[in-house]
Design a protein around this motif. Structure first.
Motif, PDB file in Angstrom:
ATOM      1  N   ASP A 120       0.815  -1.216   0.000  1.00 33.41           N
ATOM      2  CA  ASP A 120       0.000   0.000   0.000  1.00 33.41           C
ATOM      3  C   ASP A 120       0.848   1.265   0.000  1.00 33.41           C
ATOM      4  O   ASP A 120       0.350   2.334  -0.362  1.00 33.41           O
ATOM      5  N   ALA A 121       2.103   1.171   0.400  1.00 31.80           N
ATOM      6  CA  ALA A 121       2.978   2.344   0.381  1.00 31.80           C
ATOM      7  C   ALA A 121       3.564   2.602  -0.999  1.00 31.80           C
ATOM      8  O   ALA A 121       4.209   3.641  -1.219  1.00 31.80           O
ATOM      9  N   LEU A 122       3.325   1.683  -1.931  1.00 29.63           N
ATOM     10  CA  LEU A 122       3.977   1.754  -3.238  1.00 29.63           C
ATOM     11  C   LEU A 122       3.004   1.942  -4.390  1.00 29.63           C
ATOM     12  O   LEU A 122       3.348   1.694  -5.546  1.00 29.63           O
ATOM     13  N   ASP A 123       1.793   2.408  -4.090  1.00 27.49           N
ATOM     14  CA  ASP A 123       0.808   2.588  -5.152  1.00 27.49           C
ATOM     15  C   ASP A 123       1.288   3.550  -6.233  1.00 27.49           C
ATOM     16  O   ASP A 123       1.015   3.366  -7.423  1.00 27.49           O
ATOM     17  N   LEU A 171      11.231   0.692  -8.975  1.00 25.38           N
ATOM     18  CA  LEU A 171      12.160   0.727  -7.853  1.00 25.38           C
ATOM     19  C   LEU A 171      13.554   1.014  -8.399  1.00 25.38           C
ATOM     20  O   LEU A 171      14.013   0.356  -9.341  1.00 25.38           O
ATOM     21  N   ARG A 172      14.248   1.983  -7.819  1.00 23.51           N
ATOM     22  CA  ARG A 172      15.592   2.367  -8.277  1.00 23.51           C
ATOM     23  C   ARG A 172      16.610   1.811  -7.272  1.00 23.51           C
ATOM     24  O   ARG A 172      16.714   2.305  -6.154  1.00 23.51           O
ATOM     25  N   ILE A 173      17.349   0.806  -7.678  1.00 19.95           N
ATOM     26  CA  ILE A 173      18.267   0.094  -6.796  1.00 19.95           C
ATOM     27  C   ILE A 173      19.697   0.591  -7.000  1.00 19.95           C
ATOM     28  O   ILE A 173      20.095   0.907  -8.117  1.00 19.95           O
ATOM     29  N   THR A 174      20.451   0.658  -5.913  1.00 23.57           N
ATOM     30  CA  THR A 174      21.870   0.973  -5.977  1.00 23.57           C
ATOM     31  C   THR A 174      22.656  -0.148  -5.296  1.00 23.57           C
ATOM     32  O   THR A 174      22.294  -0.595  -4.208  1.00 23.57           O
ATOM     33  N   VAL A 175      23.715  -0.599  -5.953  1.00 25.95           N
ATOM     34  CA  VAL A 175      24.587  -1.641  -5.421  1.00 25.95           C
ATOM     35  C   VAL A 175      25.952  -1.028  -5.143  1.00 25.95           C
ATOM     36  O   VAL A 175      26.555  -0.419  -6.035  1.00 25.95           O
ATOM     37  N   ARG A 201       9.865  10.520  -2.161  1.00 19.86           N
ATOM     38  CA  ARG A 201      10.397   9.178  -2.362  1.00 19.86           C
ATOM     39  C   ARG A 201       9.989   8.236  -1.233  1.00 19.86           C
ATOM     40  O   ARG A 201       9.852   8.653  -0.085  1.00 19.86           O
ATOM     41  N   VAL A 202       9.817   6.966  -1.593  1.00 24.58           N
ATOM     42  CA  VAL A 202       9.593   5.902  -0.614  1.00 24.58           C
ATOM     43  C   VAL A 202      10.897   5.115  -0.503  1.00 24.58           C
ATOM     44  O   VAL A 202      11.354   4.511  -1.479  1.00 24.58           O
ATOM     45  N   GLY A 203      11.518   5.131   0.666  1.00 22.99           N
ATOM     46  CA  GLY A 203      12.768   4.410   0.855  1.00 22.99           C
ATOM     47  C   GLY A 203      12.523   2.953   1.181  1.00 22.99           C
ATOM     48  O   GLY A 203      11.571   2.612   1.884  1.00 22.99           O
ATOM     49  N   SER A 234      20.582  -0.707  -1.727  1.00 22.47           N
ATOM     50  CA  SER A 234      19.620   0.280  -1.242  1.00 22.47           C
ATOM     51  C   SER A 234      18.694   0.625  -2.403  1.00 22.47           C
ATOM     52  O   SER A 234      18.996   0.316  -3.565  1.00 22.47           O
ATOM     53  N   ALA A 235      17.568   1.260  -2.104  1.00 27.52           N
ATOM     54  CA  ALA A 235      16.616   1.559  -3.174  1.00 27.52           C
ATOM     55  C   ALA A 235      15.593   2.579  -2.711  1.00 27.52           C
ATOM     56  O   ALA A 235      15.370   2.782  -1.518  1.00 27.52           O
ATOM     57  N   TRP A 236      14.959   3.201  -3.696  1.00 35.56           N
ATOM     58  CA  TRP A 236      13.820   4.075  -3.432  1.00 35.56           C
ATOM     59  C   TRP A 236      12.830   3.938  -4.582  1.00 35.56           C
ATOM     60  O   TRP A 236      13.164   3.422  -5.655  1.00 35.56           O
ATOM     61  N   ALA A 237      11.615   4.373  -4.321  1.00 36.45           N
ATOM     62  CA  ALA A 237      10.551   4.335  -5.321  1.00 36.45           C
ATOM     63  C   ALA A 237       9.800   5.656  -5.298  1.00 36.45           C
ATOM     64  O   ALA A 237       9.765   6.342  -4.269  1.00 36.45           O
TER      65      ALA A 237
END
Length: 404
Positions: A259-262, A291-295, A390-392, A380-383
């Motif tokens: 529900d936080a990612l609608d 989702l934007r991921i960082t490695v 942003r949603v972390g 790590s990632a955010w949306a």
């Protein structure tokens, strides 16, 4: 800074509220917590203090009771939590129940029932095909565009972020070797993935259709599917991954509710092959997530894989996982498979980033093909969230330690 005064735009603001399990400072007792900024709310204590009917679900040492309660309860609890951390009238009661994140101990947030891992990125699958089958007419296997390929992993070796990863040992055999040898893996790798956490179970013998995805899946988290590539290469024919994968899988301490990612819902890439009816999502809500991921390796960014490029969605994976009648259990976890984008900087594994060790990564602390003892890997990632915020997602970190 007081716990309620989260800076505007904080990715862990009241629009997010991921769930975890923690022990307060000086205590070994575990309880459900909700993250707000750089603090953790004791959700069970807050529910009890405010007379919530869901106190019995939150004052527990695991998320499993909440997961099992189902979608109506998930929505009700989320609405209540949002009010508890935003309505000024609750500050006096709720304020003392926050703990600084830096002072608590975080635990594996749920009891893992089963673990399944998929292979859903076309970019990743094509890269792997080109590495290992360079002369093949098509880098994808014939079934890849028709079903989400997956395998069953080992639930008992899923660990929370921050847990050390012991270098695994096993059999390996290079093509030029006359016989296999045994010893520590020399090609230890990562796979940047997203894990989906099942809440409500399903009945044995009844498949879960695409439309029921959100009735069963509670939320998602970042996942690192550590992989011993040399062990995997020798063992995987004809039955697939086994010891090369089963030694450790790391997940975040924080589960982000769907529900936080609608606002992050997106359509998946265009399909090039007709899908069988149980996988056809043409008339369903958008099944992808932006989702934007960082490695990072030892603090240095090596890749930024975009989850929006995944060919198979989490709903399709769930439908395929149960289409034979296999039942879901509360706490089931399934991984998306390695997330890789179309560019070199978007590859989600060292296997791809170094092209199976051919092209070493140039890092400030030295070259890398595969992981060395002492290396620390963080996902790590955010949306995108509501109104541009942003949603972390909770990060996943693991440090490689020598083989025993």
């Amino acid at each position: 800074m007081p716990p309620f005064d989260v800076p505007e735009g904080d990715p862990f603001g009241p629009h997010n509220l991921p769930y975890g399990v923690f022990s307060p400072p000086g205590s070994s007792e575990r309880t459900v917590g909700v993250r707000l900024g750089d603090h953790v709310l004791d959700a069970g204590a807050a529910a009890h203090a405010l007379g919530s009917p869901y106190a019995s679900l939150l004052a527990r040492p695991s998320l499993n009771p909440l997961l099992a309660a189902g979608r109506t309860a998930w929505s009700d609890v989320r609405r209540a939590l949002t009010a508890w951390v935003t309505v000024p009238a609750h500050r006096e009661t709720v304020g003392p129940l926050f703990h600084p994140l830096s002072e608590v101990t975080l635990h594996l947030p749920f009891e893992v029932a089963d673990y399944v891992d998929f292979y859903a990125s076309e970019n990743h699958a094509r890269n792997v095909g080109q590495i290992f089958r360079p002369d093949a007419a098509d880098s994808l296997t014939p079934n890849w565009k028709h079903l989400p390929i997956g395998y069953h992993g080992r639930a008992g070796t899923v660990v929370v972020s921050g847990t050390d990863v012991v270098r695994p040992s096993g059999q390996r055999k290079a093509p030029a070797d006359a016989a296999p040898v045994f010893g520590p893996s020399v090609r230890l790798d990562i796979e940047a993935e997203v894990g989906f956490v099942v809440g409500a179970p399903s009945q044995l013998g009844r498949p879960v259709p695409l439309a029921d995805f959100r009735d069963h899946v509670f939320g998602l988290c970042l996942l690192n599917d550590w992989s011993a590539r040399d062990v995997q290469a020798w063992e995987y024919v004809p039955l697939g991954p086994f010891l090369g994968k089963s030694f450790t899988t790391s997940v975040s301490a924080w589960i982000t509710p769907l529900d936080a990612l609608d606002a992050a819902r997106v359509a998946p890439p265009g399909r090039t092959h007709a899908l069988l009816p149980y996988l056809d999502d043409t008339d369903e809500e958008p099944g992808g997530y932006d989702l934007r991921i960082t490695v990072t390796v030892n603090g240095h960014t090596v890749s930024e894989p975009p989850f929006s490029t995944m060919y198979w969605t989490a709903a399709q994976q769930l439908a395929h996982m149960t289409v034979n009648g296999a039942s879901l259990r509360t706490g089931d976890l399934y991984g998306s498979g390695t997330v890789s984008g179309p560019s070199e900087r978007e590859r989600g594994s060292l296997l791809e980033l170094t092209w199976n060790g051919r092209d070493a990564l140039e890092l400030p602390d030295g070259k890398r093909t595969f992981l060395e003892d002492g290396d620390v890997v963080t996902l790590s990632a955010w949306a995108p969230g509501p109104d541009g915020v942003r949603v972390g997602l909770g990060e996943v970190t693991g440090r490689v330690t020598p083989a025993v």
